[in-house]
Design a protein around this motif. Sequence first.
Motif, PDB file in Angstrom:
ATOM      1  N   PHE A  36     -17.693  -8.812   9.198  1.00  0.00           N
ATOM      2  CA  PHE A  36     -16.718  -9.627  10.074  1.00  0.00           C
ATOM      3  C   PHE A  36     -16.124  -8.544  10.961  1.00  0.00           C
ATOM      4  CE2 PHE A  36     -16.600 -11.223   5.362  1.00  0.00           C
ATOM      5  CZ  PHE A  36     -17.345 -12.627   5.917  1.00  0.00           C
ATOM      6  N   ARG A  37     -17.035  -8.261  12.010  1.00  0.00           N
ATOM      7  CA  ARG A  37     -16.597  -7.281  13.066  1.00  0.00           C
ATOM      8  C   ARG A  37     -15.295  -7.521  13.929  1.00  0.00           C
ATOM      9  NH1 ARG A  37     -20.294  -2.945  13.582  1.00  0.00           N
ATOM     10  NH2 ARG A  37     -21.607  -3.114  11.769  1.00  0.00           N
ATOM     11  N   ALA A  38     -15.088  -8.954  13.905  1.00  0.00           N
ATOM     12  CA  ALA A  38     -13.948  -9.519  14.768  1.00  0.00           C
ATOM     13  C   ALA A  38     -12.576  -9.401  13.990  1.00  0.00           C
ATOM     14  CB  ALA A  38     -14.051 -10.849  15.278  1.00  0.00           C
ATOM     15  N   LEU A  39     -12.693  -9.091  12.672  1.00  0.00           N
ATOM     16  CA  LEU A  39     -11.568  -8.698  11.969  1.00  0.00           C
ATOM     17  C   LEU A  39     -11.139  -7.398  11.745  1.00  0.00           C
ATOM     18  CD1 LEU A  39     -12.192 -11.323   9.305  1.00  0.00           C
ATOM     19  CD2 LEU A  39     -10.226 -11.640  10.828  1.00  0.00           C
ATOM     20  N   ARG A  40      -9.783  -7.086  11.605  1.00  0.00           N
ATOM     21  CA  ARG A  40      -9.438  -5.813  11.420  1.00  0.00           C
ATOM     22  C   ARG A  40      -9.112  -5.661   9.870  1.00  0.00           C
ATOM     23  NH1 ARG A  40      -4.472  -4.520  13.580  1.00  0.00           N
ATOM     24  NH2 ARG A  40      -4.312  -6.709  13.793  1.00  0.00           N
ATOM     25  N   TRP A  41      -9.759  -4.612   9.095  1.00  0.00           N
ATOM     26  CA  TRP A  41      -9.821  -4.523   7.612  1.00  0.00           C
ATOM     27  C   TRP A  41      -9.055  -3.619   7.273  1.00  0.00           C
ATOM     28  CZ3 TRP A  41     -12.373  -8.694   5.277  1.00  0.00           C
ATOM     29  CH2 TRP A  41     -12.286  -8.542   3.673  1.00  0.00           C
ATOM     30  N   GLN A  42      -7.870  -3.982   6.570  1.00  0.00           N
ATOM     31  CA  GLN A  42      -6.754  -2.805   6.086  1.00  0.00           C
ATOM     32  C   GLN A  42      -7.082  -2.584   4.461  1.00  0.00           C
ATOM     33  OE1 GLN A  42      -4.300  -0.668   7.536  1.00  0.00           O
ATOM     34  NE2 GLN A  42      -5.214   0.053   5.662  1.00  0.00           N
ATOM     35  N   PRO A  43      -7.867  -1.870   3.913  1.00  0.00           N
ATOM     36  CA  PRO A  43      -7.834  -1.427   2.660  1.00  0.00           C
ATOM     37  C   PRO A  43      -6.592  -0.720   1.950  1.00  0.00           C
ATOM     38  CG  PRO A  43      -9.170   0.259   3.725  1.00  0.00           C
ATOM     39  CD  PRO A  43      -8.436  -0.567   4.941  1.00  0.00           C
ATOM     40  N   THR A  44      -6.366  -1.078   0.675  1.00  0.00           N
ATOM     41  CA  THR A  44      -5.108  -0.422   0.162  1.00  0.00           C
ATOM     42  C   THR A  44      -5.513   0.019  -1.291  1.00  0.00           C
ATOM     43  OG1 THR A  44      -4.234  -2.190  -0.609  1.00  0.00           O
ATOM     44  CG2 THR A  44      -3.483  -1.705   1.335  1.00  0.00           C
ATOM     45  N   ASP A  45      -4.831   0.945  -1.951  1.00  0.00           N
ATOM     46  CA  ASP A  45      -4.806   0.964  -3.310  1.00  0.00           C
ATOM     47  C   ASP A  45      -3.924   1.942  -3.928  1.00  0.00           C
ATOM     48  OD1 ASP A  45      -7.549   0.721  -5.333  1.00  0.00           O
ATOM     49  OD2 ASP A  45      -6.249   1.885  -6.271  1.00  0.00           O
ATOM     50  N   LEU A  46      -3.324   1.705  -5.049  1.00  0.00           N
ATOM     51  CA  LEU A  46      -2.091   2.597  -5.541  1.00  0.00           C
ATOM     52  C   LEU A  46      -2.695   3.936  -6.085  1.00  0.00           C
ATOM     53  CD1 LEU A  46       0.700   2.675  -6.568  1.00  0.00           C
ATOM     54  CD2 LEU A  46       0.073   1.408  -8.719  1.00  0.00           C
ATOM     55  N   ASP A  47      -3.955   3.829  -6.364  1.00  0.00           N
ATOM     56  CA  ASP A  47      -4.713   5.298  -7.033  1.00  0.00           C
ATOM     57  C   ASP A  47      -4.994   6.135  -5.982  1.00  0.00           C
ATOM     58  OD1 ASP A  47      -5.758   6.563  -9.444  1.00  0.00           O
ATOM     59  OD2 ASP A  47      -7.479   6.211  -8.083  1.00  0.00           O
ATOM     60  N   ALA A  48      -4.496   7.431  -6.000  1.00  0.00           N
ATOM     61  CA  ALA A  48      -4.882   8.417  -4.867  1.00  0.00           C
ATOM     62  C   ALA A  48      -6.390   8.594  -4.857  1.00  0.00           C
ATOM     63  CB  ALA A  48      -4.169   9.651  -5.138  1.00  0.00           C
ATOM     64  N   ALA A  49      -7.217   8.771  -6.008  1.00  0.00           N
ATOM     65  CA  ALA A  49      -8.539   8.999  -5.971  1.00  0.00           C
ATOM     66  C   ALA A  49      -9.156   7.890  -5.548  1.00  0.00           C
ATOM     67  CB  ALA A  49      -8.997   9.217  -7.580  1.00  0.00           C
ATOM     68  N   ALA A  50      -8.779   6.431  -5.659  1.00  0.00           N
ATOM     69  CA  ALA A  50      -9.573   5.477  -4.990  1.00  0.00           C
ATOM     70  C   ALA A  50      -9.399   5.506  -3.287  1.00  0.00           C
ATOM     71  CB  ALA A  50      -8.922   4.056  -5.632  1.00  0.00           C
ATOM     72  N   ARG A  51      -8.248   5.788  -2.960  1.00  0.00           N
ATOM     73  CA  ARG A  51      -7.884   5.972  -1.587  1.00  0.00           C
ATOM     74  C   ARG A  51      -8.989   7.232  -1.014  1.00  0.00           C
ATOM     75  NH1 ARG A  51      -2.436   5.820  -3.145  1.00  0.00           N
ATOM     76  NH2 ARG A  51      -2.231   8.022  -2.566  1.00  0.00           N
ATOM     77  N   GLN A  52      -9.248   8.025  -1.799  1.00  0.00           N
ATOM     78  CA  GLN A  52      -9.985   9.270  -1.309  1.00  0.00           C
ATOM     79  C   GLN A  52     -11.601   8.640  -1.268  1.00  0.00           C
ATOM     80  OE1 GLN A  52      -9.584  12.519  -3.912  1.00  0.00           O
ATOM     81  NE2 GLN A  52      -7.816  13.413  -2.839  1.00  0.00           N
ATOM     82  N   SER A  53     -11.706   7.907  -1.989  1.00  0.00           N
ATOM     83  CA  SER A  53     -13.170   7.146  -1.918  1.00  0.00           C
ATOM     84  C   SER A  53     -13.347   6.133  -1.054  1.00  0.00           C
ATOM     85  CB  SER A  53     -13.442   6.381  -3.309  1.00  0.00           C
ATOM     86  OG  SER A  53     -14.609   5.676  -3.239  1.00  0.00           O
ATOM     87  N   ILE A  54     -12.341   5.613  -0.584  1.00  0.00           N
ATOM     88  CA  ILE A  54     -12.231   4.579   0.338  1.00  0.00           C
ATOM     89  C   ILE A  54     -12.310   5.290   1.810  1.00  0.00           C
ATOM     90  CG2 ILE A  54     -10.799   2.835   1.695  1.00  0.00           C
ATOM     91  CD1 ILE A  54      -9.541   2.171  -1.090  1.00  0.00           C
ATOM     92  N   ALA A  55     -11.575   6.232   2.011  1.00  0.00           N
ATOM     93  CA  ALA A  55     -11.603   7.136   3.230  1.00  0.00           C
ATOM     94  C   ALA A  55     -12.979   7.679   3.362  1.00  0.00           C
ATOM     95  CB  ALA A  55     -10.561   8.327   3.066  1.00  0.00           C
ATOM     96  N   ALA A  56     -13.698   8.116   2.086  1.00  0.00           N
ATOM     97  CA  ALA A  56     -15.251   8.857   2.393  1.00  0.00           C
ATOM     98  C   ALA A  56     -15.993   7.752   2.841  1.00  0.00           C
ATOM     99  CB  ALA A  56     -15.459   9.427   0.975  1.00  0.00           C
TER     100      ALA A  56
END
Length: 197
Positions: free
Chosen positions: A47-67
């Motif tokens: 869905f390229r026309a949408l901006r996608w904002q991921p979130t997570d409470l867990d710091a390790a999950a956020r690191q994985s998302i960032a990677a």
Amino acid sequence: MKRSAPAALRNREPIADILAEELPAEGLVLEIASGTGEHAVHFAGRFRALRWQPTDLDAAARQSIAAWREERGLPNLLPPLALDAAAPEWPVEHADALVCINMVHISPPESAEGLMRGAARLLPPGAPLILYGPYLEPGVETAPSNLEFDRSLKARDPRWGLRSTEWMDNLAAEAGMARSRRAALPANNIMLIYRRR
């Protein structure tokens, strides 16, 4: 650092097909509890026309998302934010849609309650909150695998477990939202779509 969940590879296309019917044409999609980030990169790519904002409470999950985000380099996929669904304030003030995959049963009831309140606070009228996962449905026989999953979740944390769609509907009503759709998906999972009144 980059995590992978086999279930995400199996369910991302069926989920994306429903999202294609329910998401707005443009705007910001806030994903609550993005986990590994595999769904976020897949949906942002589709869905390229949408901006996608991921979130997570867990710091390790956020690191994985960032990677995953760094590897794919999608311009519409935003950096992950720390977000607790149960918290009274979120780091985002507006969204055109909310997506939450497999969080409600692996969190305390306060998270689902906060999710509904947050959706009502952020979404404009008519905008969707889209949930995916296993649920207990009144009048619908629960698959034995889901009953076993429910037992295993409660053994890990008594506050966890499959939620009733009736309970979710009541939470939604209290927050000024109403269910607009239920869709059956593979592996005894369903999608529930709620919209701001």
